[in-house]
Design an enzyme around this catalytic site. Structure first.
Site, PDB file in Angstrom:
ATOM      1  NE  ARG A  24      92.164  25.159  65.824  1.00 47.88           N
ATOM      2  CZ  ARG A  24      91.152  25.777  66.424  1.00 47.88           C
ATOM      3  NH1 ARG A  24      89.910  25.353  66.217  1.00 47.88           N
ATOM      4  NH2 ARG A  24      91.372  26.809  67.209  1.00 47.88           N
TER       5      ARG A  24
ATOM      6  CG  ASP B 200      80.729  22.269  72.951  1.00 51.80           C
ATOM      7  OD1 ASP B 200      80.780  23.428  73.385  1.00 51.80           O
ATOM      8  OD2 ASP B 200      81.364  21.901  71.932  1.00 51.80           O
TER       9      ASP B 200
END
Length: 305
Positions: free
Chosen positions: A63, A164
């Site tokens: 990632r 979020d």
């Protein structure tokens, strides 16, 4: 993306760690030492409260590799040093987004939504629900669909606050466009009522109808932030499948902060693998992964005597 670049036997890494491949036989173009991996774990914990286990090394490499390549770096040591030199840099947002997991679906853990419908059915005044881990929007839109189906004309007054930490996920949530194959899993009535099917260059996609989108407000929010710029009280809070990434101390702090944001008879919805019964004295289990305020539970028990 290949394996880690391994130095010759006996050679050390300038960062003081050992560079090793997480999968034997693979070579990678970027160097991540043990010290780098542990530093990533510390930084994401400090920044977002996320606890990364030892076996997440492969995930961290894959990632964050994109971020290193974007900045034309070959060593995680250099990337992390650059981050730490600039505590206010926008790259921190990309770092956090990269390490945030966004596994979600429409009406995931489906047993919660009939409970929400029953809870709000006869309530007076506008209904307000907070979705504290909105991800790419499937969960808050599922909440909005439930409110629309349950409240009828009064649904126009209902609001879903969706937050979020991952700003990339929130961008996708605001766009409200999803693969058609994902939407086709819903019952025909819901698909027709709440989605618009794309055509031409948008074939294979579906978009949430504007009237449902207007019920949901998306905002970035770090649950570890010292203050939350939101106001309650809410009829329900959905905090599902996010607490599993926090340690128990962090979970307890967040649960305590939920208390003043819930109405006295409000409900807290948790994920299927989350258990708050032994973490907070403020909440009591009411149903399958559904909690209520302990004071409310005591009052209901007393009224039955």
């Amino acid at each position: 993306m290949g394996g880690l670049l391994i130095p010759p036997a006996g050679s050390g890494d300038p960062a003081g760690g050992t560079a090793r491949a997480s999968a034997p036989g693979l070579e990678r173009d970027l160097i991540m030492t043990d010290a780098d991996f542990n530093r990533v774990r510390q930084l994401i914990y400090q920044r977002a409260g996320i606890v990364l286990a030892e076996h997440k090394r492969e995930m961290v490499y894959s990632r964050l590799a994109r971020r290193l390549r974007l900045h034309r770096l070959t060593r995680f040591t250099d990337y992390l040093a650059r981050l730490e030199r600039q505590p206010e840099a926008r790259e921190w947002e990309a770092f956090t987004n990269a390490l945030t997991t966004n596994l979600t679906a429409f009406f995931r853990e489906a047993h919660h939504f009939p409970l929400l419908a029953s809870h709000v059915q006869s309530r007076g005044g506008p209904v307000r629900v907070w979705c504290a881990a909105a991800s790419t929007g499937e969960e808050p839109y599922s909440i909005a669909m439930t409110l629309s189906e349950t409240l009828g004309a009064h649904a126009r007054e209902a609001r879903v606050l969706a937050t979020d930490i991952d700003t990339d996920a929130l961008t996708r949530a605001r766009e409200a466009v999803y693969p058609l194959e994902q939407v086709l899993k819903l019952p025909d009535e819901r698909r027709k009522r709440f989605f618009l099917r794309g055509g031409g260059t948008r074939a294979g996609l579906a978009r949430i109808r504007p009237e449902l989108m207007s019920m949901v407000e998306f905002r970035p929010l770090n649950l570890l932030a010292p203050s939350w710029p939101i106001e309650g009280p809410f009829d329900a809070i959905f905090c599902r499948n996010v607490m599993i990434y926090f340690d128990k101390e962090t979970q307890a702090r967040i649960l305590d902060r939920f208390v003043p944001l819930l109405k006295p008879d409000g409900l807290l919805f948790a994920g299927h693998s989350e258990n708050f019964s032994y973490i907070s004295q403020a909440f009591r289990l009411r149903g399958q992964t559904v909690y209520e305020l302990a004071d409310s539970a005591s009052s209901r028990a007393a009224s039955r005597r």
